[in-house]
Design a protein around this motif. Structure first.
Motif, PDB file in Angstrom:
ATOM      1  N   VAL A  38       0.865  -1.180   0.000  1.00 32.26           N
ATOM      2  CA  VAL A  38       0.000   0.000   0.000  1.00 32.26           C
ATOM      3  C   VAL A  38       0.901   1.230   0.000  1.00 32.26           C
ATOM      4  O   VAL A  38       1.956   1.240   0.629  1.00 32.26           O
ATOM      5  N   VAL A  39       0.484   2.247  -0.734  1.00 35.56           N
ATOM      6  CA  VAL A  39       1.177   3.532  -0.755  1.00 35.56           C
ATOM      7  C   VAL A  39       0.360   4.481   0.123  1.00 35.56           C
ATOM      8  O   VAL A  39      -0.839   4.657  -0.100  1.00 35.56           O
ATOM      9  N   LEU A  40       1.008   5.065   1.153  1.00 37.61           N
ATOM     10  CA  LEU A  40       0.337   5.945   2.113  1.00 37.61           C
ATOM     11  C   LEU A  40       0.899   7.362   2.011  1.00 37.61           C
ATOM     12  O   LEU A  40       2.116   7.539   1.922  1.00 37.61           O
ATOM     13  N   THR A  41       0.016   8.367   2.072  1.00 33.86           N
ATOM     14  CA  THR A  41       0.433   9.758   2.080  1.00 33.86           C
ATOM     15  C   THR A  41      -0.464  10.549   3.027  1.00 33.86           C
ATOM     16  O   THR A  41      -1.684  10.506   2.889  1.00 33.86           O
ATOM     17  N   ALA A  42       0.139  11.253   3.981  1.00 31.25           N
ATOM     18  CA  ALA A  42      -0.595  12.176   4.856  1.00 31.25           C
ATOM     19  C   ALA A  42      -0.529  13.551   4.204  1.00 31.25           C
ATOM     20  O   ALA A  42       0.561  14.060   3.945  1.00 31.25           O
ATOM     21  N   ARG A  43      -1.674  14.160   3.955  1.00 38.96           N
ATOM     22  CA  ARG A  43      -1.724  15.415   3.202  1.00 38.96           C
ATOM     23  C   ARG A  43      -1.642  16.668   4.070  1.00 38.96           C
ATOM     24  O   ARG A  43      -0.864  17.559   3.781  1.00 38.96           O
ATOM     25  N   THR A  44      -2.489  16.789   5.085  1.00 31.43           N
ATOM     26  CA  THR A  44      -2.609  18.070   5.794  1.00 31.43           C
ATOM     27  C   THR A  44      -2.195  18.026   7.260  1.00 31.43           C
ATOM     28  O   THR A  44      -1.792  19.041   7.810  1.00 31.43           O
ATOM     29  N   GLN A  45      -2.327  16.876   7.885  1.00 27.59           N
ATOM     30  CA  GLN A  45      -1.937  16.673   9.285  1.00 27.59           C
ATOM     31  C   GLN A  45      -1.312  15.286   9.391  1.00 27.59           C
ATOM     32  O   GLN A  45      -1.552  14.428   8.543  1.00 27.59           O
ATOM     33  N   ASN A  46      -0.551  15.070  10.453  1.00 26.80           N
ATOM     34  CA  ASN A  46       0.037  13.753  10.682  1.00 26.80           C
ATOM     35  C   ASN A  46      -1.055  12.717  10.936  1.00 26.80           C
ATOM     36  O   ASN A  46      -2.116  13.034  11.491  1.00 26.80           O
ATOM     37  N   ASP A  68       5.639  14.656   4.152  1.00 26.68           N
ATOM     38  CA  ASP A  68       6.712  13.722   3.802  1.00 26.68           C
ATOM     39  C   ASP A  68       6.358  12.998   2.499  1.00 26.68           C
ATOM     40  O   ASP A  68       5.202  12.980   2.076  1.00 26.68           O
ATOM     41  N   SER A  69       7.336  12.389   1.904  1.00 24.65           N
ATOM     42  CA  SER A  69       7.098  11.584   0.705  1.00 24.65           C
ATOM     43  C   SER A  69       6.159  10.430   1.031  1.00 24.65           C
ATOM     44  O   SER A  69       6.050  10.002   2.184  1.00 24.65           O
ATOM     45  N   SER A  70       5.512   9.908   0.018  1.00 27.09           N
ATOM     46  CA  SER A  70       4.640   8.747   0.191  1.00 27.09           C
ATOM     47  C   SER A  70       5.454   7.578   0.727  1.00 27.09           C
ATOM     48  O   SER A  70       6.646   7.452   0.453  1.00 27.09           O
ATOM     49  N   LEU A  71       4.793   6.722   1.476  1.00 32.03           N
ATOM     50  CA  LEU A  71       5.425   5.568   2.100  1.00 32.03           C
ATOM     51  C   LEU A  71       4.860   4.299   1.480  1.00 32.03           C
ATOM     52  O   LEU A  71       3.639   4.146   1.368  1.00 32.03           O
ATOM     53  N   SER A  89      -8.502  17.754  10.911  1.00 37.84           N
ATOM     54  CA  SER A  89      -8.447  18.048   9.473  1.00 37.84           C
ATOM     55  C   SER A  89      -7.420  17.233   8.701  1.00 37.84           C
ATOM     56  O   SER A  89      -6.989  17.653   7.621  1.00 37.84           O
ATOM     57  N   ALA A  90      -7.034  16.086   9.201  1.00 39.29           N
ATOM     58  CA  ALA A  90      -6.075  15.235   8.473  1.00 39.29           C
ATOM     59  C   ALA A  90      -6.730  14.652   7.219  1.00 39.29           C
ATOM     60  O   ALA A  90      -7.937  14.383   7.189  1.00 39.29           O
ATOM     61  N   LYS A  91      -5.910  14.464   6.203  1.00 46.57           N
ATOM     62  CA  LYS A  91      -6.324  13.781   4.976  1.00 46.57           C
ATOM     63  C   LYS A  91      -5.305  12.687   4.701  1.00 46.57           C
ATOM     64  O   LYS A  91      -4.098  12.943   4.688  1.00 46.57           O
ATOM     65  N   LEU A  92      -5.794  11.482   4.486  1.00 50.49           N
ATOM     66  CA  LEU A  92      -4.942  10.336   4.202  1.00 50.49           C
ATOM     67  C   LEU A  92      -5.254   9.819   2.804  1.00 50.49           C
ATOM     68  O   LEU A  92      -6.403   9.494   2.506  1.00 50.49           O
ATOM     69  N   ASP A  93      -4.248   9.755   1.953  1.00 49.14           N
ATOM     70  CA  ASP A  93      -4.385   9.127   0.639  1.00 49.14           C
ATOM     71  C   ASP A  93      -3.766   7.739   0.713  1.00 49.14           C
ATOM     72  O   ASP A  93      -2.699   7.566   1.315  1.00 49.14           O
TER      73      ASP A  93
END
Length: 100
Positions: A38-46, A68-71, A89-93
């Protein structure tokens, strides 16, 4: 002079790319059939997450830092990943993939 080598992988996306903006409570995501990463990215908050199904908190679990870069994380089908925001307000992709 050292030579930097970037590994090359072949992969296929599994299911649709997802952005989750409702992380005030723990969100459970089950790894789909045929996915092995899985590729994880935090956009606005941890975002804090766990990989073995226990509930993360804002102070417990692995930390995915916004900006940070995608994990890329290895996973297995049926595995339950859990996520929660560290602050409002976190966003997780995330995108499940099959690495070949």
């Amino acid at each position: 002079m050292a030579l930097a080598v970037t590994p090359s992988y072949n992969f296929s996306p599994i299911d649709a790319h997802t952005q989750n903006t409702s992380l005030s409570g723990v969100v459970s995501v089950t790894v789909p059939k045929n996915a092995n990463a899985v590729v994880l990215t935090a956009r606005t908050q941890n975002v804090c997450y766990t990989l073995e199904g226990t509930a993360p908190t804002a102070t417990k679990g692995n930390l995915l830092k916004a900006g940070d870069s995608s994990l890329l994380v290895a996973v297995t089908p049926g595995q339950v990943l859990k996520f929660i925001q560290e602050a409002a307000s976190a966003k997780l992709d995330y995108q499940f993939i099959n690495m070949k």
